[in-house]
Design a protein around this motif. Structure first.
Motif, mmCIF file in Angstrom:
data_model
loop_
_atom_site.group_PDB
_atom_site.id
_atom_site.type_symbol
_atom_site.label_atom_id
_atom_site.label_comp_id
_atom_site.label_asym_id
_atom_site.label_seq_id
_atom_site.Cartn_x
_atom_site.Cartn_y
_atom_site.Cartn_z
ATOM 1 N N ASN A 1 -4.331 -5.518 -8.006
ATOM 2 C CA ASN A 1 -3.680 -5.485 -9.314
ATOM 3 C C ASN A 1 -2.157 -5.550 -9.230
ATOM 4 O OD1 ASN A 1 -6.112 -5.348 -10.633
ATOM 5 N ND2 ASN A 1 -6.127 -3.119 -10.754
ATOM 6 N N TYR A 2 -1.645 -5.778 -8.013
ATOM 7 C CA TYR A 2 -0.199 -5.825 -7.816
ATOM 8 C C TYR A 2 0.184 -7.012 -6.935
ATOM 9 C CZ TYR A 2 -0.595 -0.956 -9.327
ATOM 10 O OH TYR A 2 -0.897 0.181 -10.030
ATOM 11 N N TRP B 1 0.835 -1.205 0.000
ATOM 12 C CA TRP B 1 0.000 0.000 0.000
ATOM 13 C C TRP B 1 0.870 1.256 0.000
ATOM 14 C CZ3 TRP B 1 -0.676 4.322 3.013
ATOM 15 C CH2 TRP B 1 -1.826 5.068 2.758
ATOM 16 N N SER B 2 1.875 1.291 0.863
ATOM 17 C CA SER B 2 2.708 2.485 0.948
ATOM 18 C C SER B 2 3.570 2.665 -0.302
ATOM 19 C CB SER B 2 3.597 2.429 2.195
ATOM 20 O OG SER B 2 4.515 1.349 2.128
ATOM 21 N N ALA C 1 4.167 5.595 -3.107
ATOM 22 C CA ALA C 1 5.517 6.124 -3.307
ATOM 23 C C ALA C 1 5.937 6.029 -4.774
ATOM 24 C CB ALA C 1 6.509 5.368 -2.428
ATOM 25 N N TYR C 2 5.504 4.960 -5.443
ATOM 26 C CA TYR C 2 5.835 4.781 -6.859
ATOM 27 C C TYR C 2 5.011 5.690 -7.766
ATOM 28 C CZ TYR C 2 9.210 0.953 -7.370
ATOM 29 O OH TYR C 2 10.356 0.210 -7.410
ATOM 30 N N GLY C 3 3.942 6.230 -7.240
ATOM 31 C CA GLY C 3 3.111 7.138 -8.027
ATOM 32 C C GLY C 3 2.212 6.444 -9.032
ATOM 33 N N TYR C 4 1.872 5.178 -8.782
ATOM 34 C CA TYR C 4 0.966 4.478 -9.685
ATOM 35 C C TYR C 4 -0.404 5.155 -9.689
ATOM 36 C CZ TYR C 4 4.152 0.428 -9.933
ATOM 37 O OH TYR C 4 5.218 -0.396 -10.153
ATOM 38 N N PRO D 1 3.143 -4.840 -10.986
ATOM 39 C CA PRO D 1 1.822 -4.990 -11.622
ATOM 40 C C PRO D 1 1.648 -6.385 -12.208
ATOM 41 C CG PRO D 1 2.934 -2.967 -12.348
ATOM 42 C CD PRO D 1 3.961 -3.785 -11.635
ATOM 43 N N HIS D 2 0.418 -6.894 -12.105
ATOM 44 C CA HIS D 2 0.114 -8.190 -12.729
ATOM 45 C C HIS D 2 0.073 -8.070 -14.243
ATOM 46 C CE1 HIS D 2 -0.491 -10.220 -9.009
ATOM 47 N NE2 HIS D 2 -1.570 -9.542 -8.664
#
Length: 202
Positions: free
Chosen positions: A124-125, A109-110, A114-117, A149-150
């Motif tokens: 989905n991850y 979640w964090s 942080a990655y900005g998705y 990501p899947h």
């Protein structure tokens, strides 16, 4: 949040690792008229910041690769070439070191933020180990975990990487590939490693 320096390469146990450093001094936007002339070191620092910004801009989530500045990879210090027959090559060994789901879900979640998705739906991850447990990757280090990501354009999603992990472990345990070579290949660019060791693309 502390600002981040470019990765520096460190060597431990024969394996080259990238460590992320924090607390980069913040450059003031305004200087008084009686300030000292800028030194050569200050210009080097400014250029380093610009270069780091270019690296961040160059990373694209659509490649299926993690951001190397956030997820450079980390290893389990208790696994090395000399003890693979009592660790990673033992069936079921990874279950003894796999972190609990509550830890990886919170980290997922964090890190998604942080990655900005743009897509922030957890389902989905996969919170994946860049250097997998099957190759003695660190079970809990945030530098070795990222929300993979899947589904990625071109088919380079999480399930594709799982196949590579199994293949590399097989080669290592057969004695056909050194452990550190496998680790370095998957940490540097797992898509390129897939093309090399799997022999085909999605």
């Amino acid at each position: 949040m502390a600002s981040i320096l470019p990765s520096r390469i460190c060597k431990r146990g024969g394996f080259i690792r990238a460590k992320v450093c924090t607390n980069w001094p913040v450059q003031k936007a305004f200087q008084p008229t009686n300030h000292r002339p800028r030194t050569k070191e200050s210009y080097v620092l400014t250029l380093s910041k610009l270069a780091f910004g270019i690296v961040l801009a160059a990373w694209q989530p659509s490649t299926g690769l993690p951001n190397p500045n956030m997820t450079p990879g980390a290893i389990n210090p208790h696994v090395n070439q000399s003890n693979i027959n009592t660790t990673i090559c033992v069936r079921g060994w990874t279950r003894t070191v796999r972190p609990p789901e509550y830890y990886t879900e919170r980290l997922k979640w964090s890190q998604i933020h942080a990655y900005g998705y743009e897509d922030r739906r957890l389902r989905n991850y996969e919170e994946d180990h860049l250097i997998p447990l099957e190759l003695g990757g660190s079970p809990t280090s945030p530098q070795n975990l990222w929300p993979e990501p899947h589904h990625v354009p071109g088919g380079w999603g999480s399930r594709r990487k799982d196949r590579l992990e199994n293949r590399l472990r097989e080669l290592v345990c057969r004695g056909e590939l050194p452990l550190n070579t496998a680790r370095r290949a998957i940490a540097t660019n797992w898509v390129a490693a897939y093309r090399r060791y799997m022999g085909w693309t999605p």
